[in-house]
Write a protein that holds these residues in place. Sequence first.
Motif, PDB file in Angstrom:
ATOM      1  N   UNK A  53       0.845  -1.188   0.000  1.00 33.47           N
ATOM      2  CA  UNK A  53       0.000   0.000   0.000  1.00 33.47           C
ATOM      3  C   UNK A  53       0.879   1.236   0.000  1.00 33.47           C
ATOM      4  N   UNK A  54       2.184   1.056   0.023  1.00 35.79           N
ATOM      5  CA  UNK A  54       3.102   2.189   0.057  1.00 35.79           C
ATOM      6  C   UNK A  54       3.403   2.619  -1.374  1.00 35.79           C
ATOM      7  N   UNK A  55       2.787   3.724  -1.789  1.00 37.87           N
ATOM      8  CA  UNK A  55       2.927   4.137  -3.183  1.00 37.87           C
ATOM      9  C   UNK A  55       4.368   4.518  -3.511  1.00 37.87           C
ATOM     10  N   UNK A  56       5.128   4.936  -2.489  1.00 38.63           N
ATOM     11  CA  UNK A  56       6.538   5.227  -2.697  1.00 38.63           C
ATOM     12  C   UNK A  56       7.302   3.965  -3.072  1.00 38.63           C
TER      13      UNK A  56
END
Lengths: 370, 340
Positions: B212-215
Amino acid sequence: MNEQPTTAVSTNDRPAAAGDDLLVVDNVQKYFPITRGIIFQKQIGAVQAVDGVTFSVKQGETLGIVGESGCGKSTLARCIVRLLDITAGSIQFDGRDISRLSRMAMRPMRREMTMIFQDPYASLNPRKRVGSIVGEPLEVHGLGSADEIKRRVQELLEVVGLNPEHYNRFPHEFSGGQRQRIGVARALAVNPKLIVCDEPVSALDVSVQAQILNLLKDLQDDFGLTYIFIAHDLNVVRHISDRVLVMYLGKVAEVASRDVLYKEPKHPYTGALLSAVPIPNPELGRKREPIVLEGDVPSPVNPPSACRFHPRCPRFVEGHCDVEEPQLYSFGPGHVAACHYPLERWPMTPEEMRRRGTARTETPEQALQT
Amino acid sequence: MSLLEVKDLHTSFRTDDGIVRAVEGVSFEVEKGQTLGIVGESGSGKSVTCLTIMGLNPSRNTISTGEALWKGKNLLTAKPRELREIRGSEISMIFQDPMTSLNPVHTIGRQLIEAIQLHRDLTKRAAHARARELLKAVGIPKADARMDDYPHQFSGGMRQRVMIAMALINDPDLLIADEPTTALDVTTQAQILTLMKRLQEEFGSAVLIITHDLGVVAETADDVLVMYAANVVEQASVDDLFNRPQHPYTWGLMGSLPRLEADLERLTQIPGQPPSLLRPPAGCRFHPRCPHVMEVCKTTVPPLAPSERDPAHLQACHLDQETKDREAAKLLEITMAGAG
Ligand SMILES: Nc1ncnc2c1ncn2[C@@H]1O[C@H](COP(=O)(O)OP(=O)(O)OP(=O)(O)O)[C@@H](O)[C@H]1O
Ligand SMILES: Nc1ncnc2c1ncn2[C@@H]1O[C@H](COP(=O)(O)OP(=O)(O)OP(=O)(O)O)[C@@H](O)[C@H]1O
Ligand SMILES: [Mg+2]
Ligand SMILES: [Mg+2]
């Protein structure tokens, strides 16, 4: 959720006013013994998970805690809510020393301070349905009739973004992020004064994460809740925290108000953390120049001498950093950092970081109360 | 032939309250050496998709249809023994929940050594050395002192890294990593992502990463799949997805990011509640929460189809291209300003 649920009675007989210290952690130490042998257990060492941590949290404030995996954040959290006995030091909650209270004496405190656990699955009873997991603390403390509890639980599930249809399910029937939200609902159930949140949103997509963070902020605005917020997502910590504490290998490396910490970090470890935040854009991300920490990750079993960060620090000075432990030097109101060679400015490239300046010489500020 | 080809995958669970349709018609391909990212709403079916491919869903109340072709062989109809073999030697999975896959009553060292000996004909001593090496590679130091620890004596992030070490034992052709770095601080995370990259370079392994970490997606994935309520709503190359997102859910997701520069009191969140998977909304499943909703959205399911601009960019939305371009440009402006 905009109103204090009616099922819980307020326990605020001597309310801490906003601005008063709700929690004072003084020189807390937690060592886990390492033993060998089956019948005659012999202690052969200790994991020095938390080693002399001091800070305080004001009523209505959010203190963020960040730091490397394994540096002692969860251990500290468990010590604060007294799920672990501390080895040394003291913890005061709402004006009362709780560090040596018995289990029985702690029981009424359990509705004033709750915890959201890092590992959602391990902290949920696999044989219970979600409704009774979330309702359990209400039952234990006798907060409401069966009907009231059921209504309250459904309301809690809704505010954390779960459906009423989830009420009868077992923990294994949920996704990772849904389980995490069950833990959040459970911690909110009894209207505590302090919630110790250990990675409360790490498994959530950013939209649900925003929903939970907004909820925590609303509750704080409306009811003066106090949070300790452990997270590794530095953008999230920045958003939610008033002040931030950076831990490194069982010790405090730096404390500052959130704007100061992100704009003028002093400890090289804080700098390394800030430089490593991934950027949610592929083009910008490719241009990023993170400060890579070299050397082996140290172990809390036999931590490095003096400054614990010295074997990996780009500014390491032999004969100083490995000999004399840096105290928490003051860098302005409420800003302390434990480093002999603090960063002169920010941002810095890895190259600039290595060119260290002059050593700190003033007398260290010992106390953190600011 | 792709390494893995998933075609029209469906998975449902029977529960006391009815049938939960967790995955409905998911299709994608993974090539050798490729990294495919999956992002999406919590509860949208990302983990179940991977567990179905691996044949690891609880079988009693689960119904799966469709195909998951591994080097041409359908894993959904493979025999349990064949599946076990493939799981042991060709596909590894890092599970979202480390505690469910580590045995709480055995030491970390024992579990690693057993896993190593399962794959390689090594003496106990050599396996021990290899276990230490692996722990070191994932950043757990002084392994000698920690090998006799039990999982509960490790921190959350340390357990996650033990899982990663186990998944890397056999240099898999495909690594399925379900939220592999959620419990890790950014510097340790960088170290783990580098380790995964090295695996790809050395062995040409493919990686399917859910996060879920777009980075993390932006920095690791070649292509990205966006899921919402059991469906894929968008699929594109990583640059395309971040520069020209086409679906309102993706816009909502990117717009919800806490941004360093914005001193917002409140974060933007997608309005409304996540949909029920027992009784999902008709038409486009996102329509009750979509700020651009039109009449057609309430009745007709938009197919996952190539975008007008780029045939390789798939999206499932009824909006016209002009609106999509406008919204995407707006969003990109905010992102670039935010990080600059
Ligand atoms: N019950 C225990 N027995 C022995 N050692 C322990 C125990 N619990 C924790 N530790 C050790 O204490 C250290 C700190 O662990 P802790 O869980 O506090 O880390 P953390 O900062 O929360 O890390 P993470 O970010 O990975 O969750 C680790 O080295 C861990 O292995
Ligand atoms: N055994 C089960 N029985 C019933 N429903 C289930 C079961 N396992 C999962 N589900 C449901 O299926 C849906 C998809 O779950 P899945 O774990 O794939 O979500 P996810 O996309 O991985 O979410 P997260 O990001 O929160 O991990 C969820 O709504 C979940 O509640
Ligand atoms: Mg932890
Ligand atoms: Mg999942």
